[in-house]
Every structure is written in C-alpha cells, then in structure tokens.
Design an enzyme around this catalytic site. Structure first.
Site, PDB file in Angstrom:
ATOM      1  N   ARG A  67       0.807  -1.222   0.000  1.00 56.39           N
ATOM      2  CA  ARG A  67       0.000   0.000   0.000  1.00 56.39           C
ATOM      3  C   ARG A  67       0.842   1.274   0.000  1.00 56.39           C
ATOM      4  O   ARG A  67       0.570   2.203  -0.752  1.00 56.39           O
ATOM      5  CB  ARG A  67      -0.932   0.038   1.216  1.00 56.39           C
ATOM      6  CG  ARG A  67      -2.141  -0.815   1.080  1.00 56.39           C
ATOM      7  CD  ARG A  67      -2.572  -1.345   2.415  1.00 56.39           C
ATOM      8  NE  ARG A  67      -1.537  -2.221   2.950  1.00 56.39           N
ATOM      9  CZ  ARG A  67      -1.409  -3.512   2.610  1.00 56.39           C
ATOM     10  NH1 ARG A  67      -2.252  -4.053   1.798  1.00 56.39           N
ATOM     11  NH2 ARG A  67      -0.430  -4.269   3.091  1.00 56.39           N
ATOM     12  N   THR A  68       1.849   1.326   0.854  1.00 57.55           N
ATOM     13  CA  THR A  68       2.610   2.568   0.953  1.00 57.55           C
ATOM     14  C   THR A  68       3.348   2.826  -0.356  1.00 57.55           C
ATOM     15  O   THR A  68       3.296   3.924  -0.918  1.00 57.55           O
ATOM     16  CB  THR A  68       3.589   2.500   2.140  1.00 57.55           C
ATOM     17  OG1 THR A  68       2.849   2.103   3.304  1.00 57.55           O
ATOM     18  CG2 THR A  68       4.238   3.840   2.402  1.00 57.55           C
ATOM     19  N   LYS A  97      26.503  -4.137  -3.287  1.00 54.90           N
ATOM     20  CA  LYS A  97      27.978  -4.103  -3.362  1.00 54.90           C
ATOM     21  C   LYS A  97      28.586  -3.431  -2.138  1.00 54.90           C
ATOM     22  O   LYS A  97      29.786  -3.204  -2.077  1.00 54.90           O
ATOM     23  CB  LYS A  97      28.413  -3.339  -4.621  1.00 54.90           C
ATOM     24  CG  LYS A  97      27.844  -3.918  -5.901  1.00 54.90           C
ATOM     25  CD  LYS A  97      28.226  -3.039  -7.093  1.00 54.90           C
ATOM     26  CE  LYS A  97      27.439  -3.412  -8.328  1.00 54.90           C
ATOM     27  NZ  LYS A  97      27.529  -2.380  -9.366  1.00 54.90           N
ATOM     28  N   ARG A 118      11.698   3.635   2.960  1.00 50.24           N
ATOM     29  CA  ARG A 118      11.289   2.672   3.993  1.00 50.24           C
ATOM     30  C   ARG A 118      12.504   1.829   4.327  1.00 50.24           C
ATOM     31  O   ARG A 118      13.258   1.423   3.441  1.00 50.24           O
ATOM     32  CB  ARG A 118      10.159   1.778   3.484  1.00 50.24           C
ATOM     33  CG  ARG A 118       9.927   0.586   4.391  1.00 50.24           C
ATOM     34  CD  ARG A 118       8.686  -0.164   4.080  1.00 50.24           C
ATOM     35  NE  ARG A 118       7.499   0.593   4.459  1.00 50.24           N
ATOM     36  CZ  ARG A 118       6.287   0.065   4.546  1.00 50.24           C
ATOM     37  NH1 ARG A 118       6.094  -1.206   4.275  1.00 50.24           N
ATOM     38  NH2 ARG A 118       5.259   0.800   4.902  1.00 50.24           N
ATOM     39  N   HIS A 147       5.672   5.786  11.222  1.00 50.28           N
ATOM     40  CA  HIS A 147       5.130   5.671   9.866  1.00 50.28           C
ATOM     41  C   HIS A 147       4.174   6.858   9.699  1.00 50.28           C
ATOM     42  O   HIS A 147       2.957   6.694   9.697  1.00 50.28           O
ATOM     43  CB  HIS A 147       4.408   4.326   9.734  1.00 50.28           C
ATOM     44  CG  HIS A 147       4.089   3.927   8.328  1.00 50.28           C
ATOM     45  ND1 HIS A 147       4.165   4.800   7.250  1.00 50.28           N
ATOM     46  CD2 HIS A 147       3.677   2.726   7.822  1.00 50.28           C
ATOM     47  CE1 HIS A 147       3.810   4.139   6.149  1.00 50.28           C
ATOM     48  NE2 HIS A 147       3.522   2.894   6.471  1.00 50.28           N
TER      49      HIS A 147
HETATM   50  C1  NCD Z   1       2.300  -1.230   7.949  1.00 48.94           C
HETATM   51  C2  NCD Z   1       3.785  -1.064   7.914  1.00 48.94           C
HETATM   52  O1  NCD Z   1       4.457  -1.520   7.006  1.00 48.94           O
HETATM   53  O2  NCD Z   1       4.238  -0.419   8.827  1.00 48.94           O
HETATM   54  N1  NCD Z   1       1.651  -1.324   6.752  1.00 48.94           N
HETATM   55  C3  NCD Z   1       1.514  -0.223   5.973  1.00 48.94           C
HETATM   56  O3  NCD Z   1       2.444   0.460   5.666  1.00 48.94           O
HETATM   57  N2  NCD Z   1       0.274   0.069   5.594  1.00 48.94           N
HETATM   58  C4  NCD Z   1       1.833  -2.194   8.950  1.00 48.94           C
HETATM   59  C5  NCD Z   1       2.394  -3.570   8.956  1.00 48.94           C
HETATM   60  O4  NCD Z   1       3.279  -3.948   8.206  1.00 48.94           O
HETATM   61  O5  NCD Z   1       1.919  -4.325   9.802  1.00 48.94           O
END
Ligand code: NCD
Length: 324
Positions: A67-68, A97, A118, A147
C-alpha cells in the site's frame, strides 16, 4: 534535507523532511486534510491536475510494501509526476555491493526532487535526511519507529467519519510495542484534547514504558487492557494491527502471541456501536475475520486505503511546494 531535519512544519510544508508526527501541529494536520479533500476530487476524475509535471520522486524501499509503495507511486503519477522505484535495494542496487545509505541517498537526490524511504531500522529516515543535501526525505516506515504518512491517512479516515479529532474514544489493538503505525497514530491523537485510548495487547507487546509515559504526559488518557471483554462499548474507532513477526528474534515467541485478539462478527455485535469504525493499516494476517469485511463500519479495505492515496497526493504537492 540536512539543515531542516528536525524542523516543525508550522504551516510551511515546502522542502520539509517528513520524518515524525512530532513535526506536526493540529493546524498542519488541518491544512493537510483540507488539501486532501481537493485531491480526492482530482483522483475521482472531477478535476484533472498535473501540478507535479516535471517532478521526479524516488521511492527507495528496503522493506516489503504494497500500500505505501503503491499509493506513493499512484499519488505522484496522479498529479503528473514520475517516480524512480527501487524495491529491495539490498539486491537490486549498489547496496548489494556495500554502498552506504548516505551514498545511496546522495546519488538518488541527484535524480529526483524528493525521496520516499522505507527501512527496517528505526532512525534511518532521520539518517537519510541528514545525508541529503538538496531534497526532502519522506519516512515511509522506519523499523519499529514511525510511519507518519500512515498516521495521517488514519486520522483523515477518522475525521471523515466523526468530523473531529478530539474527544474521541478509541481502541488500539495488537502489537503496540513494535507497531510503527501505532506509534505515529498515538502521536497524532495526542495533539488533540480529551482523547481516550484503550490499549489491547498481549502483555509481551504492550507499549514501551517510555512511550506510555510520553503519551500520557502529552494528554492522552490511556487504559491498558488484555482481554477483549474490557473493550468499552460504542467506541468511535477500533484500530487493529498485526503482530510484527519480522521484529521477533525467536519465531516461537511470535507463535505464542499472534492472533490473541481477533475482530469477529460476534465481537462487533457485543462491543461496537453503529458509529464505531474499524481501521487496520494492513496487511492483516488473521486478526480480523473476513466476514467482518462486508460490514459498512469496516473501512480498512475501503475508505482507509483510498485515503492513503489522497493524503499522499496532498503531502507530495505541499512538500514539493506546488500548493501553499
Ligand atoms: C504497515 C507497515 O508496514 O508499517 N503497513 C503499511 O504500511 N500500511 C503495517 C504492517 O506492516 O503491519
């Protein structure tokens, strides 16, 4: 960007790193939600818009994401911008590397106007922001840290239903120790008056003591519970989360605590009210029964997902200085 890393937004999103909900005031959130409403119209096709034409945003994801990753990409493209998408740089970039995070950031800032990152380690988005000379860094989840864009879409979803972000009673359930979405959402809710949260988790996955004290000091009224019988009736929202398997050293510890609390049709009948909305950042792995999905109060696969797209459109337009 290095010089701005810790800065509060204070009404000026342009060029800001977005690392933590601690940077936001209630006014900043109100502004974002206002812009989000317009973005919803654009995404729904009413008003085409290409304010990000000519902009390139790098999405560098060291951890899996659906989703993100998808919604940041959709958000940028919806506004006419383009993306460079690197998933799993540990295997598909010079990271394989041995390149340092700092060097990777400096390379991609040469190609882009913003970097969305991320990473499995808390604090890495901050580190990336300190490394970047020119472009803003957006934290798309750093280990068990924060997040922020998830919390922003979560509050957008709560606001859409209840038309307020204060005087709320909510239940937050699951992995409160490791769940970064929980950490950011609680920061967001602590900015508003008179919010009460029931924290439902196995003993092993309770919010850390320091987080608990910090949020209580910030004004949240907190009640830790470890049995779904203690969920208050008719809360304004339930925010369910999965147990974060990848944060456990020993998988047998995970097996002991996974799916201790499951949202079922029966639990909804007993405890949810007609206006209780059920949120989940997703992915779910068994902690909400699938027959709850068709309940109109279950928003996790509906408006909550869509709001992620609209909120990220708004945020990118603001950070890239296309909307003041
Ligand atoms: C979450 C995450 O990756 O922090 N999902 C997200 O980004 N919507 C929650 C999760 O992984 O449980």
């Amino acid at each position: 960007m290095a010089v701005q890393s810790h800065l509060k937004i204070n009404g000026n999103f342009k060029g800001r790193d977005i690392l933590s909900l601690d940077q936001f005031t209630t006014k900043d959130i109100a502004k974002l939600l206002e812009v989000t409403k317009n973005m919803k119209k654009i995404a729904c096709g009413a008003e085409p818009c290409d304010i990000l034409k000519g902009n390139i945003v790098a999405l560098i994801f060291y951890e899996p994401s659906s989703r993100t990753f998808g919604s940041f990409g959709a958000a940028v493209k919806q506004l006419g911008g383009q993306t460079i998408e690197i998933q799993d740089p540990q295997h598909f970039s010079s990271v394989a590397k041995g390149e340092t995070l700092e060097d990777t950031i400096r390379v991609f800032e040469a190609y882009s106007d913003a970097i969305v990152i991320r990473h499995p380690t808390a604090g890495t988005a901050q580190k990336a922001a300190e490394a970047a000379f020119f472009v803003p860094i957006i934290n798309a989840g750093d280990g068990i840290g924060e997040h922020p864009t998830q919390a922003l879409l979560d509050v957008a979803t709560i606001h859409e239903k209840h038309n307020r972000l204060d005087n709320l009673t909510g239940v937050i359930a699951g992995d409160l120790l490791n769940g970064r979405t929980v950490h950011s959402l609680m920061r967001a809710l602590s900015l508003y008056k008179n919010n009460t949260l029931y924290l439902l988790s196995p003993n092993e996955l309770k919010l850390s003591k320091s987080d608990y004290q910090k949020f209580e000091k910030a004004g949240l009224k907190l009640h830790e519970i470890d049995n779904d019988k203690d969920i208050p009736k008719n809360a304004d929202f339930w925010y369910w989360t999965r147990v974060q398997k990848e944060r456990f050293q020993d998988i047998s510890d995970y097996e002991k605590v996974k799916n201790r609390f499951v949202v079922t049709v029966d639990l909804m009948k007993n405890k949810a009210g007609k206006d209780t909305i059920i949120l989940h950042p997703l992915p779910r792995v068994g902690e909400i029964a699938t027959d709850v999905d068709s309940d109109p109060r279950a928003v996790y696969l509906k408006s909550q997902i869509r709001n992620g797209h609209y909120v990220r459109m708004a945020l990118m337009a603001l950070v890239l200085g296309k909307i003041k």
